[in-house]
Design a protein around this motif. Structure first.
Motif, short mmCIF file in Angstrom:
data_model
loop_
_atom_site.label_atom_id
_atom_site.label_comp_id
_atom_site.label_asym_id
_atom_site.label_seq_id
_atom_site.Cartn_x
_atom_site.Cartn_y
_atom_site.Cartn_z
N ARG A 103 0.92 -1.11 0.07
CA ARG A 103 -0.10 0.11 -0.05
C ARG A 103 1.07 1.32 0.04
O ARG A 103 1.98 1.28 0.64
CB ARG A 103 -0.90 0.01 1.18
CG ARG A 103 -1.92 1.16 1.28
CD ARG A 103 -2.90 1.15 2.55
NE ARG A 103 -3.68 2.24 2.68
CZ ARG A 103 -4.96 2.14 2.34
NH1 ARG A 103 -5.72 1.04 1.84
NH2 ARG A 103 -5.80 3.31 2.15
N ASP A 112 -4.53 7.06 -1.88
CA ASP A 112 -3.52 5.84 -1.62
C ASP A 112 -3.97 4.87 -2.86
O ASP A 112 -4.99 4.80 -3.29
CB ASP A 112 -3.94 5.10 -0.29
CG ASP A 112 -3.52 5.94 0.88
OD1 ASP A 112 -3.14 7.13 0.63
OD2 ASP A 112 -3.70 5.56 2.17
N ARG A 113 -2.95 4.35 -3.06
CA ARG A 113 -2.88 3.31 -4.01
C ARG A 113 -2.11 1.92 -3.33
O ARG A 113 -1.66 1.89 -2.29
CB ARG A 113 -1.84 3.59 -5.09
CG ARG A 113 -2.44 4.24 -6.53
CD ARG A 113 -2.94 5.42 -6.03
NE ARG A 113 -3.57 5.92 -7.41
CZ ARG A 113 -4.56 6.93 -7.54
NH1 ARG A 113 -4.82 7.63 -6.53
NH2 ARG A 113 -4.97 7.35 -8.92
N ASP A 114 -2.77 0.86 -3.89
CA ASP A 114 -2.31 -0.39 -3.34
C ASP A 114 -2.15 -1.58 -4.63
O ASP A 114 -2.73 -1.13 -5.86
CB ASP A 114 -3.15 -1.03 -2.15
CG ASP A 114 -4.53 -1.42 -2.60
OD1 ASP A 114 -5.02 -1.32 -3.82
OD2 ASP A 114 -5.36 -2.15 -1.79
N ALA A 147 -8.66 2.67 -1.20
CA ALA A 147 -7.45 2.87 -1.81
C ALA A 147 -7.58 2.34 -3.25
O ALA A 147 -8.57 1.34 -3.59
CB ALA A 147 -6.30 1.67 -1.44
N VAL A 148 -7.05 2.87 -4.38
CA VAL A 148 -7.10 2.55 -5.73
C VAL A 148 -6.28 1.68 -5.95
O VAL A 148 -4.90 1.76 -5.72
CB VAL A 148 -6.91 3.87 -6.55
CG1 VAL A 148 -7.04 3.63 -8.09
CG2 VAL A 148 -7.70 5.03 -6.25
N ARG A 149 -6.85 0.51 -6.62
CA ARG A 149 -5.94 -0.50 -7.04
C ARG A 149 -5.09 -0.61 -8.36
O ARG A 149 -5.79 -0.27 -9.36
CB ARG A 149 -6.65 -2.06 -6.87
CG ARG A 149 -6.00 -3.28 -7.42
CD ARG A 149 -4.85 -3.67 -6.42
NE ARG A 149 -5.68 -3.89 -5.00
CZ ARG A 149 -5.85 -4.87 -4.51
NH1 ARG A 149 -6.20 -5.98 -5.15
NH2 ARG A 149 -6.27 -4.81 -3.19
N ILE A 150 -3.79 -0.65 -8.41
CA ILE A 150 -2.97 -0.53 -9.38
C ILE A 150 -3.18 -1.95 -10.08
O ILE A 150 -2.71 -3.14 -9.30
CB ILE A 150 -1.66 -0.07 -9.37
CG1 ILE A 150 -1.47 1.42 -8.57
CG2 ILE A 150 -0.60 -0.26 -10.30
CD1 ILE A 150 -0.21 1.77 -8.32
N PRO A 177 -0.85 4.26 -12.74
CA PRO A 177 -1.12 4.40 -11.23
C PRO A 177 -2.90 4.41 -11.14
O PRO A 177 -3.30 4.29 -10.06
CB PRO A 177 -0.73 6.04 -11.15
CG PRO A 177 -0.67 6.55 -12.45
CD PRO A 177 -0.30 5.48 -13.49
N SER A 178 -3.80 4.44 -12.29
CA SER A 178 -5.08 4.38 -12.24
C SER A 178 -5.75 5.62 -11.57
O SER A 178 -4.75 6.30 -10.88
CB SER A 178 -5.73 3.00 -11.34
OG SER A 178 -4.93 1.87 -12.06
#
Length: 220
Positions: A103, A112-114, A147-150, A177-178
């Motif tokens: 994450r 946030d990205r994960d 979180a936004v999933r990559i 990065p979406s």
């Protein structure tokens, strides 16, 4: 060793989380930064407004120490920006593969990205170690609402022994990065972050002493 292996994909992702892959000819690259022995090349390709990069430097250390630092999760948090969580999903010290969850705590106002990453370790002869990583879907790690999933990521680290106390380190990668991220932020990140990361890594290596026994069997 489980803790050390958490960082492999983390390093590669942070180094390239907002960039795209090195699949194009070297003549398209532009040397954007050359400072303190660290070089960062950037370039763009058709239909992609985001800059891409490759970064390299030479560390005055052993091959095993450089690779060992990248594999050490606890120390990794001291020099890898944005990582807030790293968790091993699957790994065996006898295997050359692993799966981790990571994450990223990105600065406001970005979400946030994960992602879930499958990594593979390899050693070519006695003088080169390679970490290759890619994002995967894994039912054990469902998508989170906060979180936004990559879903599209690839990244490499290459460690090349030059002599007993010098290692050339090269990092490059790809990630979509979406979600919504300003291109201006992405491009600024691509130029500065690899330099900052390698600079901090150099400082950490002065206080580390990883040897062959600290590396997984796939790298022996």
């Amino acid at each position: 060793m489980f803790n050390r292996l958490k960082t492999i994909a983390g390093i590669c992702l942070i180094a390239s989380v907002l960039t795209t892959t090195m699949l194009h000819a070297a003549e398209q690259e532009k040397l954007s930064l050359n400072k303190n022995g660290i070089k960062v090349w950037t370039y763009q390709v058709t239909n992609n407004p985001m800059m891409q990069y490759r970064a390299e430097t030479i560390f005055n250390t052993t091959l095993e120490n450089a690779a060992g630092l990248v594999l050490d999760t606890e120390r990794g948090k001291k020099w890898i920006p944005y990582v807030s969580e790293l968790k091993v999903i699957e790994h065996s010290n006898q295997s050359d593969k692993f799966i981790i969850y990571m994450r990223l705590d990105l600065p406001f106002p970005l979400s946030d990205r994960d992602l879930v990453v499958e990594g593979k370790l390899s050693k070519i002869g006695n003088d080169k170690i390679i970490f290759k990583n890619k994002s995967i879907t894994d039912a054990r790690v469902p998508v989170k609402s906060n979180a936004v999933r990559i879903n599209h990521y690839e990244g490499d680290w290459i460690f090349q022994r030059l002599n007993a106390q010098q290692v050339k380190v090269t990092t490059s990668g790809f990630a979509d990065p979406s979600g919504s991220i300003p291109i201006s932020f992405v491009n600024s990140f691509v130029q500065q972050q690899p330099y900052q990361m390698l600079q901090k890594m150099k400082l950490q290596l002065k206080n580390s002493n990883y040897t062959q026994k600290d590396l997984p069997e796939a790298l022996h």
